[in-house]
Design a protein around this motif. Sequence first.
Motif, PDB file in Angstrom:
ATOM      1  N   SER A 170     -12.873   6.057  -2.987  1.00 46.69           N
ATOM      2  CA  SER A 170     -11.774   5.251  -3.670  1.00 46.69           C
ATOM      3  C   SER A 170     -10.371   5.360  -2.992  1.00 46.69           C
ATOM      4  O   SER A 170      -9.994   6.638  -2.907  1.00 46.69           O
ATOM      5  CB  SER A 170     -11.669   4.954  -4.977  1.00 46.69           C
ATOM      6  N   PRO A 171      -9.717   4.382  -2.663  1.00 53.39           N
ATOM      7  CA  PRO A 171      -8.110   4.760  -2.047  1.00 53.39           C
ATOM      8  C   PRO A 171      -7.178   5.349  -3.159  1.00 53.39           C
ATOM      9  O   PRO A 171      -7.257   4.936  -4.373  1.00 53.39           O
ATOM     10  CB  PRO A 171      -7.712   3.331  -1.554  1.00 53.39           C
ATOM     11  N   VAL A 172      -6.614   6.269  -2.890  1.00 50.51           N
ATOM     12  CA  VAL A 172      -5.610   6.998  -3.577  1.00 50.51           C
ATOM     13  C   VAL A 172      -4.178   6.585  -3.213  1.00 50.51           C
ATOM     14  O   VAL A 172      -3.168   7.025  -3.853  1.00 50.51           O
ATOM     15  CB  VAL A 172      -5.752   8.422  -3.657  1.00 50.51           C
ATOM     16  N   ALA A 173      -4.107   5.954  -2.252  1.00 52.21           N
ATOM     17  CA  ALA A 173      -2.618   5.410  -1.641  1.00 52.21           C
ATOM     18  C   ALA A 173      -2.771   4.217  -1.133  1.00 52.21           C
ATOM     19  O   ALA A 173      -4.063   3.891  -0.412  1.00 52.21           O
ATOM     20  CB  ALA A 173      -2.114   6.671  -0.777  1.00 52.21           C
ATOM     21  N   PRO A 174      -1.718   3.295  -1.290  1.00 49.97           N
ATOM     22  CA  PRO A 174      -1.877   2.198  -0.619  1.00 49.97           C
ATOM     23  C   PRO A 174      -1.839   2.174   1.052  1.00 49.97           C
ATOM     24  O   PRO A 174      -0.961   3.062   1.498  1.00 49.97           O
ATOM     25  CB  PRO A 174      -1.018   1.197  -1.277  1.00 49.97           C
ATOM     26  N   ILE A 175      -2.010   1.156   1.728  1.00 49.10           N
ATOM     27  CA  ILE A 175      -1.517   0.695   3.016  1.00 49.10           C
ATOM     28  C   ILE A 175      -0.432  -0.116   3.133  1.00 49.10           C
ATOM     29  O   ILE A 175      -0.649  -1.347   2.387  1.00 49.10           O
ATOM     30  CB  ILE A 175      -2.655   0.192   3.916  1.00 49.10           C
ATOM     31  N   GLU A 176       0.676   0.065   3.300  1.00 46.19           N
ATOM     32  CA  GLU A 176       2.023  -0.735   3.635  1.00 46.19           C
ATOM     33  C   GLU A 176       2.183  -0.991   5.110  1.00 46.19           C
ATOM     34  O   GLU A 176       3.006   0.083   5.487  1.00 46.19           O
ATOM     35  CB  GLU A 176       2.887  -0.181   2.700  1.00 46.19           C
ATOM     36  N   SER A 177       1.931  -1.966   5.500  1.00 43.46           N
ATOM     37  CA  SER A 177       2.060  -2.190   7.265  1.00 43.46           C
ATOM     38  C   SER A 177       2.857  -3.338   7.283  1.00 43.46           C
ATOM     39  O   SER A 177       2.540  -4.516   6.786  1.00 43.46           O
ATOM     40  CB  SER A 177       0.770  -2.193   7.694  1.00 43.46           C
ATOM     41  N   PRO A 178       3.979  -3.286   7.905  1.00 41.38           N
ATOM     42  CA  PRO A 178       5.052  -4.336   8.246  1.00 41.38           C
ATOM     43  C   PRO A 178       4.310  -5.441   9.016  1.00 41.38           C
ATOM     44  O   PRO A 178       4.875  -6.515   9.194  1.00 41.38           O
ATOM     45  CB  PRO A 178       6.291  -3.823   8.672  1.00 41.38           C
ATOM     46  N   SER A 179       3.367  -4.672   9.844  1.00 42.39           N
ATOM     47  CA  SER A 179       3.017  -5.790  10.990  1.00 42.39           C
ATOM     48  C   SER A 179       1.613  -5.622  10.833  1.00 42.39           C
ATOM     49  O   SER A 179       0.716  -4.957  10.215  1.00 42.39           O
ATOM     50  CB  SER A 179       3.451  -5.257  12.443  1.00 42.39           C
ATOM     51  N   SER A 180       0.924  -6.993  11.337  1.00 40.55           N
ATOM     52  CA  SER A 180      -0.424  -6.821  11.390  1.00 40.55           C
ATOM     53  C   SER A 180      -1.176  -5.828  12.359  1.00 40.55           C
ATOM     54  O   SER A 180      -0.441  -5.114  13.413  1.00 40.55           O
ATOM     55  CB  SER A 180      -1.087  -8.292  11.820  1.00 40.55           C
ATOM     56  N   GLN A 181      -2.441  -5.509  11.983  1.00 42.83           N
ATOM     57  CA  GLN A 181      -3.111  -4.636  13.055  1.00 42.83           C
ATOM     58  C   GLN A 181      -4.358  -5.511  13.739  1.00 42.83           C
ATOM     59  O   GLN A 181      -4.804  -6.297  13.049  1.00 42.83           O
ATOM     60  CB  GLN A 181      -3.888  -3.240  11.932  1.00 42.83           C
ATOM     61  N   GLN A 182      -4.686  -4.626  14.620  1.00 39.54           N
ATOM     62  CA  GLN A 182      -5.686  -5.434  15.387  1.00 39.54           C
ATOM     63  C   GLN A 182      -6.846  -4.466  15.757  1.00 39.54           C
ATOM     64  O   GLN A 182      -6.759  -3.403  15.938  1.00 39.54           O
ATOM     65  CB  GLN A 182      -5.165  -5.988  16.921  1.00 39.54           C
ATOM     66  N   TRP A 237       1.019  -4.998  -0.520  1.00 41.80           N
ATOM     67  CA  TRP A 237       1.206  -4.098  -1.844  1.00 41.80           C
ATOM     68  C   TRP A 237       1.827  -4.558  -2.954  1.00 41.80           C
ATOM     69  O   TRP A 237       3.079  -4.805  -3.111  1.00 41.80           O
ATOM     70  CB  TRP A 237       1.532  -2.579  -1.304  1.00 41.80           C
ATOM     71  N   ASP A 238       1.134  -4.748  -4.111  1.00 41.77           N
ATOM     72  CA  ASP A 238       1.901  -5.021  -5.290  1.00 41.77           C
ATOM     73  C   ASP A 238       2.130  -3.973  -6.301  1.00 41.77           C
ATOM     74  O   ASP A 238       0.821  -3.314  -6.787  1.00 41.77           O
ATOM     75  CB  ASP A 238       1.120  -6.191  -5.868  1.00 41.77           C
ATOM     76  N   VAL A 279     -11.265  -2.031   9.674  1.00 43.09           N
ATOM     77  CA  VAL A 279     -11.803  -3.194   9.111  1.00 43.09           C
ATOM     78  C   VAL A 279     -12.345  -3.020   7.750  1.00 43.09           C
ATOM     79  O   VAL A 279     -12.133  -4.233   7.015  1.00 43.09           O
ATOM     80  CB  VAL A 279     -12.926  -3.726  10.053  1.00 43.09           C
ATOM     81  N   LEU A 280     -12.595  -1.868   7.354  1.00 43.91           N
ATOM     82  CA  LEU A 280     -13.276  -1.582   6.110  1.00 43.91           C
ATOM     83  C   LEU A 280     -12.009  -1.305   4.988  1.00 43.91           C
ATOM     84  O   LEU A 280     -12.327  -1.385   3.844  1.00 43.91           O
ATOM     85  CB  LEU A 280     -14.184  -0.675   6.040  1.00 43.91           C
ATOM     86  N   GLY A 281     -10.977  -0.424   5.688  1.00 46.48           N
ATOM     87  CA  GLY A 281     -10.056   0.040   4.724  1.00 46.48           C
ATOM     88  C   GLY A 281     -10.275   1.440   4.505  1.00 46.48           C
ATOM     89  O   GLY A 281     -11.416   1.943   4.836  1.00 46.48           O
ATOM     90  N   PRO A 282      -9.377   2.196   3.928  1.00 45.90           N
ATOM     91  CA  PRO A 282      -9.148   3.725   3.760  1.00 45.90           C
ATOM     92  C   PRO A 282      -9.803   3.804   2.562  1.00 45.90           C
ATOM     93  O   PRO A 282     -10.110   3.373   1.589  1.00 45.90           O
ATOM     94  CB  PRO A 282      -7.800   4.063   3.920  1.00 45.90           C
ATOM     95  N   GLY A 283     -10.427   5.284   2.208  1.00 38.60           N
ATOM     96  CA  GLY A 283     -10.778   5.752   0.886  1.00 38.60           C
ATOM     97  C   GLY A 283     -10.683   7.132   0.869  1.00 38.60           C
ATOM     98  O   GLY A 283     -10.280   7.838   1.960  1.00 38.60           O
TER      99      GLY A 283
END
Length: 249
Positions: free
Chosen positions: A148-160, A178-179, A236-240
């Motif tokens: 499970s993720p323990v830190a958020p992704i805060e990206s100012p621009s889109s990723q490809q 990120w809220d 595509v799946l996101g971090p954990g």
Amino acid sequence: MSSLDIVEAERLKASNLFYRNPWLYDSVQADSDSARICRALIDQHRPDARTLLDFGCGTGRDLEQLAQHFDCIGVDLQPGLVDYSRRTHPELDVRVGDMRTVRLGRTADVLVCLGNSLAYVHDNAHIQATFQTFAAHARPGTLLVLCSPVAPIESPSSQQAHVETRLGAAAVTITYEWDLRTQVNTMCRHWVFDSGEEYRDTIQRRVLGPRELELYVAQADFEVLEILNEAGASPVLGPGAYTVARFLQ
């Protein structure tokens, strides 16, 4: 399943392209090594393990690999994913159930919750209920392995990202929000396949920091043995991150 479980399952299905097309998830996950990492952690901390319960088993992809080494049962909230798993892996014991409330009437040497399944539980009381489910299926020395993720992704621009799937190649544009108040990380994906088909989906994950995660673990009478980052996570799946704990009672 209760009516609330059905509503929750349908909500998640509507928001996630993989839940609507489980074979697509398996295709994108083809190079995932989550089962290998999980097995290595079990070998390190509970080498005598023989039985395993998988909460949030999804398509059964990881469970199929783990079942080569352990006597396994898998549980998932999504009836469509369970049906897909039963058709593609008929040798597996996979059941529909909500990991906040399910009780299988047995314990196991190892409990796993992979694929960021815990992050889809957002409410504090429901997170506590999920850990109580883990405790209800544990005995002294039972190992718990969470991804499970323990830190958020805060990206100012889109990723490809460019992925190969059974629908053909796809270009995926990914943006994050990120809220801080709710600790929910929202990932929006725009899929454009070579065929011209386009899809959009939105994934919302609750982020539990290491100390907060450790608190939930302790409240359920587990102790954290280690927390480690997942290397090479798919965009595509996101971090954990992997959390390994042992049941104390």
